[in-house]
Motif scaffolding. Structure first.
Motif, PDB file in Angstrom:
ATOM      1  N   GLN A 156       9.104  16.746  -8.967  1.00  0.00           N
ATOM      2  CA  GLN A 156       7.821  16.996  -8.300  1.00  0.00           C
ATOM      3  C   GLN A 156       7.440  18.468  -8.382  1.00  0.00           C
ATOM      4  O   GLN A 156       6.267  18.811  -8.602  1.00  0.00           O
ATOM      5  N   PHE A 157       8.429  19.343  -8.247  1.00  0.00           N
ATOM      6  CA  PHE A 157       8.145  20.775  -8.311  1.00  0.00           C
ATOM      7  C   PHE A 157       7.712  21.180  -9.715  1.00  0.00           C
ATOM      8  O   PHE A 157       6.804  22.009  -9.883  1.00  0.00           O
ATOM      9  N   GLY A 158       8.364  20.622 -10.727  1.00  0.00           N
ATOM     10  CA  GLY A 158       7.956  20.920 -12.102  1.00  0.00           C
ATOM     11  C   GLY A 158       6.535  20.466 -12.378  1.00  0.00           C
ATOM     12  O   GLY A 158       5.749  21.188 -13.018  1.00  0.00           O
ATOM     13  N   MET A 159       6.166  19.293 -11.884  1.00  0.00           N
ATOM     14  CA  MET A 159       4.798  18.799 -12.060  1.00  0.00           C
ATOM     15  C   MET A 159       3.807  19.693 -11.317  1.00  0.00           C
ATOM     16  O   MET A 159       2.704  19.969 -11.807  1.00  0.00           O
ATOM     17  N   TYR A 160       4.216  20.157 -10.138  1.00  0.00           N
ATOM     18  CA  TYR A 160       3.342  21.036  -9.353  1.00  0.00           C
ATOM     19  C   TYR A 160       3.091  22.357 -10.086  1.00  0.00           C
ATOM     20  O   TYR A 160       1.953  22.845 -10.132  1.00  0.00           O
ATOM     21  N   LEU A 161       4.153  22.935 -10.678  1.00  0.00           N
ATOM     22  CA  LEU A 161       3.986  24.190 -11.408  1.00  0.00           C
ATOM     23  C   LEU A 161       3.084  24.008 -12.624  1.00  0.00           C
ATOM     24  O   LEU A 161       2.253  24.871 -12.923  1.00  0.00           O
ATOM     25  N   GLN A 162       3.244  22.903 -13.331  1.00  0.00           N
ATOM     26  CA  GLN A 162       2.371  22.646 -14.480  1.00  0.00           C
ATOM     27  C   GLN A 162       0.908  22.590 -14.063  1.00  0.00           C
ATOM     28  O   GLN A 162       0.033  23.155 -14.736  1.00  0.00           O
ATOM     29  N   MET A 181       0.836  -1.206   0.000  1.00  0.00           N
ATOM     30  CA  MET A 181       0.000   0.000   0.000  1.00  0.00           C
ATOM     31  C   MET A 181       0.867   1.249   0.000  1.00  0.00           C
ATOM     32  O   MET A 181       0.573   2.226  -0.710  1.00  0.00           O
ATOM     33  N   ILE A 182       1.940   1.235   0.792  1.00  0.00           N
ATOM     34  CA  ILE A 182       2.844   2.389   0.839  1.00  0.00           C
ATOM     35  C   ILE A 182       3.464   2.635  -0.528  1.00  0.00           C
ATOM     36  O   ILE A 182       3.536   3.774  -1.005  1.00  0.00           O
ATOM     37  N   GLU A 183       3.895   1.573  -1.193  1.00  0.00           N
ATOM     38  CA  GLU A 183       4.508   1.720  -2.512  1.00  0.00           C
ATOM     39  C   GLU A 183       3.500   2.236  -3.531  1.00  0.00           C
ATOM     40  O   GLU A 183       3.813   3.117  -4.354  1.00  0.00           O
ATOM     41  N   THR A 234       2.726   5.920  -2.808  1.00  0.00           N
ATOM     42  CA  THR A 234       3.884   6.759  -3.150  1.00  0.00           C
ATOM     43  C   THR A 234       3.933   7.023  -4.654  1.00  0.00           C
ATOM     44  O   THR A 234       4.176   8.157  -5.094  1.00  0.00           O
ATOM     45  N   LYS A 235       3.678   6.005  -5.450  1.00  0.00           N
ATOM     46  CA  LYS A 235       3.659   6.187  -6.898  1.00  0.00           C
ATOM     47  C   LYS A 235       2.450   7.001  -7.345  1.00  0.00           C
ATOM     48  O   LYS A 235       2.543   7.800  -8.287  1.00  0.00           O
ATOM     49  N   LYS A 237       9.472  10.380  -7.089  1.00  0.00           N
ATOM     50  CA  LYS A 237      10.312  11.117  -8.039  1.00  0.00           C
ATOM     51  C   LYS A 237      11.183  12.138  -7.297  1.00  0.00           C
ATOM     52  O   LYS A 237      10.890  12.519  -6.160  1.00  0.00           O
ATOM     53  N   PRO A 238      12.274  12.626  -7.925  1.00  0.00           N
ATOM     54  CA  PRO A 238      13.103  13.673  -7.307  1.00  0.00           C
ATOM     55  C   PRO A 238      12.287  14.947  -7.038  1.00  0.00           C
ATOM     56  O   PRO A 238      11.277  15.209  -7.712  1.00  0.00           O
TER      57      PRO A 238
END
Length: 321
Positions: free
Chosen positions: A65-71, A48-50, A53-54, A60-61
């Protein structure tokens, strides 16, 4: 002016991006994560944790994650809360109204009282009035906000039973219409009074010091020697120059108005952004924390640009070039 404001806008956008990234990274590098909380503390399921997390992209680095958040932000998607599975915009919009009601009311009262008392103290320098409020300002400044809130709650709510202890409305009463407004105002008395008492000393000291400095300028001495009435000199020249430092403080207070009353909200159980921030930190709700920090960064930079424009409008000596 337009060219200057445009330049400031781009600089502020860079500052917002940098601030949001720093907060984004620090929150995720801190001990603990929402997946462990969601999976359960006792005997969590590794599968469940895995999977979680995915699902949320936490494998991801941070830069990815920040790039995905900005998009997502540019598309108007601020994510979903890990804790309640509700949109971040929904959670923040429900809490920002009570916070602004509390903070802006307190800010307005503290500006009015602090500036009025500061001007009177400057005109009555070294009198009993000046010494009393100057000492009172230092005493109030030294008080922790949560301690003052607890003492006011203990006195006026628990002991005298004049005011409600906490909350924004009386849920059991179920008031509607004008009675509901009166109920909200009654619940606002303690948190607004506490916040006003803590914010007022800063405006008092700045206004008093600015007024005294302006009163000692050569042009004020010249006007008074020429026979101009003291009240006219004070209103037309001293007050206009003394208010400039206060405008700076007002601008910064407006910038922090969203989160500036967080501890007061927690003490009085006020349903605002402070409680939401505390719950999100305890539950490691990354999406909600990122949304709160984004709003805070934008409000600070917007207040800075607005402050520069107001300064140039109030004081022609300032050249924005």
């Amino acid at each position: 002016m337009a060219r200057y404001l445009l330049k400031r806008f781009f600089l502020c956008m860079i500052a917002v991006m940098f601030s949001v990234f720093i907060n984004f990274a620090l929150v995720r590098l801190a001990p603990g994560d929402p997946i462990s909380i969601m999976a359960g503390i006792e005997k969590p399921n590794p599968l469940m944790i895995e999977a979680l997390t995915k699902k949320y992209g936490l494998d991801k680095p941070i830069i990815v994650q920040f790039g995905m958040y900005l998009q997502n932000v540019f598309r108007g998607d601020y994510g979903f809360s890990y804790r309640s599975n509700l949109p971040v915009t929904t959670l923040i919009s429900e809490r920002v109204g009570p916070t602004l009601l509390l903070s802006l009311t307190s800010l307005g009262l503290s500006i009015l009282l602090g500036c009025w008392l500061g001007l009177r103290a400057a005109r009555k320098k070294d009198t009993l009035f000046d010494r009393f409020f100057s000492n009172l300002a230092y005493v109030l400044d030294a008080m922790p906000n949560f301690w003052l809130g607890l003492m006011m709650m203990l006195l006026f709510a628990s002991t005298l039973k004049l005011l409600p202890t906490a909350g924004m409305i009386d849920v059991r009463a179920g008031y509607t219409g004008f009675q509901n407004i009166l109920d909200i105002l009654k619940h606002m008395i303690l948190p607004v009074s506490c916040t006003t008492f803590l914010m007022m000393p800063g405006y008092y000291r700045i206004m008093r010091a600015s007024a005294l400095q302006a009163m000692n300028e050569d042009y004020v001495t010249l006007f008074r020697a020429a026979g101009m009435p003291r009240k006219q000199v004070f209103r037309s020249y001293v007050l206009k120059n003394a208010v400039l430092p206060v405008v700076t403080m007002i601008g910064m207070s407006l910038a922090y108005s969203i989160m500036g009353v967080a501890l007061i909200e927690i003490v009085f159980a006020w349903p605002g952004m402070g409680r939401l921030l505390l719950d999100s930190i305890n539950k490691r709700d990354y999406a909600v924390l990122s949304g709160i920090y984004l709003i805070l960064s934008i409000s600070i930079t917007a207040a800075t640009v607005l402050l520069d424009a107001v300064y140039a409008w109030m004081d022609p000596r300032i050249r924005l070039s």
